[in-house]
Scaffold this active site. Sequence first.
Site, mmCIF file in Angstrom:
data_model
loop_
_atom_site.group_PDB
_atom_site.id
_atom_site.type_symbol
_atom_site.label_atom_id
_atom_site.label_comp_id
_atom_site.label_asym_id
_atom_site.label_seq_id
_atom_site.Cartn_x
_atom_site.Cartn_y
_atom_site.Cartn_z
ATOM 1 N N GLY A 114 0.802 -1.094 -0.134
ATOM 2 C CA GLY A 114 0.274 -0.058 0.500
ATOM 3 C C GLY A 114 0.808 1.300 -0.266
ATOM 4 N N TRP A 171 2.050 3.129 -2.742
ATOM 5 C CA TRP A 171 1.689 3.935 -4.077
ATOM 6 C C TRP A 171 0.131 4.675 -3.506
ATOM 7 C CZ3 TRP A 171 2.294 2.406 -9.624
ATOM 8 C CH2 TRP A 171 3.700 2.406 -9.656
ATOM 9 N N ASP A 179 -5.472 -5.581 -4.647
ATOM 10 C CA ASP A 179 -4.851 -6.347 -4.492
ATOM 11 C C ASP A 179 -5.403 -7.884 -4.220
ATOM 12 O OD1 ASP A 179 -1.206 -5.795 -4.335
ATOM 13 O OD2 ASP A 179 -2.219 -7.951 -3.413
ATOM 14 N N ASP A 181 -8.409 -10.385 -8.040
ATOM 15 C CA ASP A 181 -7.372 -10.816 -8.854
ATOM 16 C C ASP A 181 -7.851 -9.627 -9.711
ATOM 17 O OD1 ASP A 181 -6.307 -11.994 -10.829
ATOM 18 O OD2 ASP A 181 -6.355 -13.432 -11.075
ATOM 19 N N ASP A 227 1.085 -1.334 -9.594
ATOM 20 C CA ASP A 227 3.138 -1.674 -9.995
ATOM 21 C C ASP A 227 2.580 -2.854 -9.705
ATOM 22 O OD1 ASP A 227 5.225 -0.634 -9.092
ATOM 23 O OD2 ASP A 227 4.628 -0.912 -7.217
ATOM 24 N N LYS A 239 3.711 -0.402 -14.136
ATOM 25 C CA LYS A 239 5.102 -1.184 -14.116
ATOM 26 C C LYS A 239 4.780 -2.415 -15.598
ATOM 27 C CE LYS A 239 6.549 -3.709 -10.266
ATOM 28 N NZ LYS A 239 7.910 -3.577 -10.057
HETATM 29 N N1 SAM Z 1 2.464 -0.962 -5.149
HETATM 30 C C1 SAM Z 1 2.828 -1.639 -4.208
HETATM 31 C C2 SAM Z 1 3.291 -0.600 -2.891
HETATM 32 O O1 SAM Z 1 2.926 0.593 -3.458
HETATM 33 O O2 SAM Z 1 3.062 -1.248 -1.815
HETATM 34 C C3 SAM Z 1 3.221 -2.578 -4.407
HETATM 35 C C4 SAM Z 1 2.860 -3.718 -4.889
HETATM 36 S S1 SAM Z 1 4.280 -5.658 -5.517
HETATM 37 C C5 SAM Z 1 5.614 -5.290 -6.397
HETATM 38 C C6 SAM Z 1 3.374 -6.444 -6.716
HETATM 39 C C7 SAM Z 1 1.499 -6.560 -6.186
HETATM 40 O O3 SAM Z 1 1.326 -7.355 -7.346
HETATM 41 C C8 SAM Z 1 1.478 -7.662 -5.346
HETATM 42 O O4 SAM Z 1 1.026 -6.506 -3.868
HETATM 43 C C9 SAM Z 1 1.347 -8.650 -5.341
HETATM 44 O O5 SAM Z 1 0.081 -9.693 -4.579
HETATM 45 C C10 SAM Z 1 -0.451 -8.203 -6.627
HETATM 46 N N2 SAM Z 1 -0.493 -9.035 -7.563
HETATM 47 C C11 SAM Z 1 0.047 -9.734 -8.278
HETATM 48 N N3 SAM Z 1 -0.542 -10.340 -9.008
HETATM 49 C C12 SAM Z 1 -1.551 -10.207 -8.813
HETATM 50 C C13 SAM Z 1 -2.800 -10.179 -9.348
HETATM 51 N N4 SAM Z 1 -3.302 -10.910 -10.162
HETATM 52 N N5 SAM Z 1 -4.497 -9.407 -8.559
HETATM 53 C C14 SAM Z 1 -4.114 -8.303 -7.971
HETATM 54 N N6 SAM Z 1 -2.600 -7.865 -7.916
HETATM 55 C C15 SAM Z 1 -1.694 -8.765 -8.079
#
Ligand code: SAM
Length: 392
Positions: free
Chosen positions: A53, A55, A128, A144, A182, A222
């Site tokens: 969280g 962002w 997320d 998802d 992200d 990203k």
């Molecule tokens: N932007 C976030 C922050 O600032 O805290 C960090 C994000 S982290 C690098 C990547 C996130 O992508 C993870 O929390 C992961 O659970 C989420 N993620 C990956 N695949 C996903 C999906 N299919 N649906 C939702 N979230 C997903």
Amino acid sequence: MGKSSKDKRDAYYRLAKEEGWRARSAYKLLQLDEEFNLFESVTRVVDLCAAPGSWSQVLSRVLIKGEKFGRAGWEQKQRETREYVLGLSKSKSKEVDVPASEDGGAVQDVKEGEKKRQRDGVRIVAIDLQPMSPLEGVTTLRADITHPSTIPLMLKALDPDIYDSTSTSPSPSAPVDLVISDGAPDVTGLHDLDIYVQSQLLWAALNLALCVLKPGGKFVAKIFRGKDVDLLFAQLKLVFARVRVAKPRSSRASSIEAFVVCEGFRPPAGFKPSLEKPLGAGTTLPIPDENPEATKPSRTVRADGAVEIDLGDESDEEGIEEGGARWIAPFLACGDLSAYDSDATYALPKDRVSLDPVQPPTAPPYKRALEMRKLAGGAYGKTKGQERKEGS
Ligand code: SAM
């Protein structure tokens, strides 16, 4: 990787804990904002793949609490310095008038030396797979982003009073100004696989963005810079007036990660987002020939049958056209040069105390593995040799 080794290695990891961010990723968004002024006139935002969280924290602090970071903060500092030099203010900490914002946000005094500007009608929705601890003014959804059932959940979160769950329209009554993503998969180290899975997340994010963005809106996501990434840029260029790729200073140079910053959403005329046929491998954006009202982008079918997509407009000067449907987006490094270098190791004072993370993960994917390890009685459980010895 233990806490202290990350502490030694990574300046942004330490800084995030000192400044109260849930993750070092916060600096990536702040540095992107410094370059692209992402939050100007923005009130409605969707943050995809948002956990833990940081962002969303940036969004909450900028849009709800009216704090200034990035370019807005830098401009305020400049104004203060100018007034100080011109003798208009006695000290740099004197309050300075901030001109009324285009978004009509209220101007509110919060503390000396700084005026904070809260915005009206702010709505932030964060999504997320992982649960996310609450944040002021942020509606969090555990879902998802690649699944079509996430769309109605997102629309309801954007318009809780208006959205009718029986509605078949995939669009909100009031569209959003900005969609950020992200998203990253659990990296396997197999480059091609990681790039593929990451690109699927990006397509999913774009599909959601097409459902909710207002014309002129922005999309920031990203990307992993794989070999065919320019085809993706070409697709994005069909629906955004400006597409650029940026690498914030807080993103390690050694990582293939970068961020695509798309501005000026321009849906082709008559375009209706559909999750029945989402964009992705094999499905591309509708082309103007099927859509006579659309003026741009246009396509030409050459004598040899190849299709040329015209991605051109006045903002194209910066991009490089390679012919056909390939278009290389301009690449920008962003973040103040005086900012920490994420690949450098900085000497730490001997007496430095390592801080705990601001928000430990609520349900990390490795939680079950840790539990299993504990049940097995230690780091590696009992080896076969130990079991035999005990049995004999
Ligand atoms: N932007 C976030 C922050 O600032 O805290 C960090 C994000 S982290 C690098 C990547 C996130 O992508 C993870 O929390 C992961 O659970 C989420 N993620 C990956 N695949 C996903 C999906 N299919 N649906 C939702 N979230 C997903």
